[in-house]
Design a protein around this motif. Structure first.
Motif, PDB file in Angstrom:
ATOM      1  N   ALA A 238       0.906  -1.358  -0.351  1.00 49.97           N
ATOM      2  CA  ALA A 238       0.098   0.610  -0.286  1.00 49.97           C
ATOM      3  C   ALA A 238       1.136   1.095   0.239  1.00 49.97           C
ATOM      4  N   PRO A 239      -0.084   2.609  -0.473  1.00 52.78           N
ATOM      5  CA  PRO A 239       1.161   3.406  -0.364  1.00 52.78           C
ATOM      6  C   PRO A 239       1.310   4.313   0.937  1.00 52.78           C
TER       7      PRO A 239
ATOM      8  N   HIS B  38       4.031  -6.468   2.507  1.00 51.81           N
ATOM      9  CA  HIS B  38       5.010  -6.830   3.023  1.00 51.81           C
ATOM     10  C   HIS B  38       6.594  -5.921   2.585  1.00 51.81           C
ATOM     11  N   LEU B  39       5.944  -4.610   1.466  1.00 55.27           N
ATOM     12  CA  LEU B  39       6.437  -3.232   1.115  1.00 55.27           C
ATOM     13  C   LEU B  39       6.025  -2.104   1.617  1.00 55.27           C
ATOM     14  N   ALA B  40       6.509  -1.039   2.652  1.00 55.51           N
ATOM     15  CA  ALA B  40       6.117  -0.474   2.623  1.00 55.51           C
ATOM     16  C   ALA B  40       7.027   0.806   2.562  1.00 55.51           C
ATOM     17  N   ASP B  41       6.757   2.400   3.620  1.00 51.40           N
ATOM     18  CA  ASP B  41       7.480   3.118   3.883  1.00 51.40           C
ATOM     19  C   ASP B  41       7.439   3.149   5.601  1.00 51.40           C
ATOM     20  N   ASP B  42       8.780   4.501   5.783  1.00 53.38           N
ATOM     21  CA  ASP B  42       8.433   4.703   7.284  1.00 53.38           C
ATOM     22  C   ASP B  42       7.217   5.603   7.335  1.00 53.38           C
TER      23      ASP B  42
ATOM     24  N   ARG C 201       7.420   3.509  -6.781  1.00 52.77           N
ATOM     25  CA  ARG C 201       6.537   3.711  -6.091  1.00 52.77           C
ATOM     26  C   ARG C 201       6.898   3.949  -4.515  1.00 52.77           C
ATOM     27  N   GLY C 202       7.823   4.182  -4.128  1.00 57.02           N
ATOM     28  CA  GLY C 202       8.397   4.150  -3.332  1.00 57.02           C
ATOM     29  C   GLY C 202       8.104   3.589  -2.028  1.00 57.02           C
ATOM     30  N   LEU C 203       7.837   2.724  -2.459  1.00 61.55           N
ATOM     31  CA  LEU C 203       7.609   1.564  -1.330  1.00 61.55           C
ATOM     32  C   LEU C 203       9.384   0.815  -1.036  1.00 61.55           C
ATOM     33  N   ASP C 204       9.433  -0.186  -0.015  1.00 63.91           N
ATOM     34  CA  ASP C 204      10.171  -0.538   0.274  1.00 63.91           C
ATOM     35  C   ASP C 204      10.503  -1.798   1.613  1.00 63.91           C
ATOM     36  N   PRO C 205      10.965  -2.893   1.039  1.00 66.21           N
ATOM     37  CA  PRO C 205      11.043  -4.234   1.535  1.00 66.21           C
ATOM     38  C   PRO C 205      11.647  -4.224   3.146  1.00 66.21           C
ATOM     39  N   LYS C 206      12.365  -3.043   3.496  1.00 65.54           N
ATOM     40  CA  LYS C 206      13.019  -2.994   4.039  1.00 65.54           C
ATOM     41  C   LYS C 206      11.750  -2.290   5.681  1.00 65.54           C
ATOM     42  N   ALA C 207      10.835  -1.893   5.302  1.00 65.38           N
ATOM     43  CA  ALA C 207       9.423  -0.996   5.716  1.00 65.38           C
ATOM     44  C   ALA C 207       8.537  -1.686   5.640  1.00 65.38           C
ATOM     45  N   GLY C 208       8.989  -2.943   5.684  1.00 62.80           N
ATOM     46  CA  GLY C 208       7.237  -4.090   5.034  1.00 62.80           C
ATOM     47  C   GLY C 208       6.940  -4.596   7.055  1.00 62.80           C
ATOM     48  N   ILE C 209       5.884  -4.982   6.676  1.00 61.77           N
ATOM     49  CA  ILE C 209       4.660  -5.546   7.894  1.00 61.77           C
ATOM     50  C   ILE C 209       6.256  -6.444   9.075  1.00 61.77           C
TER      51      ILE C 209
END
Length: 306
Positions: A29-30, A58-62, A158-166
């Protein structure tokens, strides 16, 4: 960008991406999730045992954090964290990384274009041109690995990162705090499962066909997850895709239903060893018919969304 650089990216996202598959990357999600958003958190009880199950992003951001307090509390109150695969442990295991690479690439002398149809390879070439990525970077990737790489690139664009995933958020906590981490599967198991498809190019074909829909799919999925709407999640992740492409039935059986049966069995067994567990899996495994949720209910668990 060399293949070796892509492989480094794989090491931070195997579990999450294997659970998803391109457009089915669950809940990429964005920004703008907040602590008050509901999310998909289920509580399963059987005898005196409690299993919390969180549908993962699985992919997110801060900007996805902080998570809702109920979710963090469920994690803190659990005896162990359960994930699809412990990708953090893999990152410190060179031998496992070597085995992953052997499963990921064709041996010297074999190429991706020789193992998929000219039509699908042509679609891949078109995508590579649009993204300005050298074709040589994909030459030896197996179809599932090409799919994962493609998906990761699209999500990161799209600005998402697996390192920020839940899932990684809780893995980081567990490793930092010394909380026990249990796996429902393993990285190698997931990879071998993907490579076992009779027509492995189906992974890549579906991804290439649906990349153009990602900009509309992601907001719809965001709304469904934020509201905790299991019905909408099932429609988006599974039912709509199967209705539109019944020829992908084998794909869904492999990615979801077969794994759901094994996950449910493993969760039931693990729950007999622990008073409480916190399980983080892709949300597509928790919704609809033949889901982990339904299977656990059939085995005697009482389940409610919290």
């Amino acid at each position: 960008m060399a293949v070796s650089h892509y492989s480094q990216k794989f090491q931070i996202c195997w579990g999450g991406l294997f659970a998803a598959l391109a457009l089915l990357i669950i809940l990429c999600a964005p920004p703008a999730l907040a602590a008050n958003d509901r999310g998909l958190l289920l509580q399963a009880k059987k005898d005196n045992r409690t299993v919390y199950m969180l549908g993962s992003i699985h992919l997110a951001d801060d900007t996805f954090y902080p998570l809702r307090g109920t979710i963090e509390k469920a994690y803190r109150n659990s005896d162990a964290l359960v994930v699809e695969a412990d990708v953090i442990a893999m990152e410190s295991d060179p031998e496992l990384q070597r085995k992953v690479m052997l499963e990921s690439l064709y041996p010297p002398g074999q190429q991706l274009k020789d193992n998929i149809s000219p039509e699908v390879y042509g679609q891949l070439q078109e995508w590579l041109r649009k993204r300005q990525i050298p074709e040589a970077n994909f030459n030896r990737m197996r179809p599932a690995i090409a799919m994962i790489t493609l998906s990761l690139i699209e999500m990161q664009a799209r600005g998402l990162d697996p390192k920020a995933g839940i899932d990684r958020h809780f893995l980081n906590q567990a490793h930092r705090e010394g909380k026990q981490v249990l796996e429902l599967e393993s990285v190698l198991q997931q990879l071998r499962l993907l490579n076992s498809l009779q027509k492995p190019e189906l992974f890549l074909q579906q991804t290439l066909e649906q990349v153009s829909q990602m900009d509309t799919f992601v907001p719809r999925m965001t709304r469904a997850w934020k509201s905790g709407d299991q019905k909408d999640l099932y429609q988006l992740v599974i039912k709509e895709g199967l209705d539109e492409h019944p020829e992908y039935a084998q794909l869904y059986e492999l990615l979801f239903y077969q794994r759901n049966r094994e996950m449910a069995e493993n969760i039931d067994k693990l729950s007999q060893r622990y008073q409480s567990l916190f399980v983080v899996v892709g949300a597509g495994h928790l919704v609809g018919s033949k889901s982990v949720t339904e299977l656990l209910e059939n085995s005697g668990f009482t389940i409610e969304q919290i």
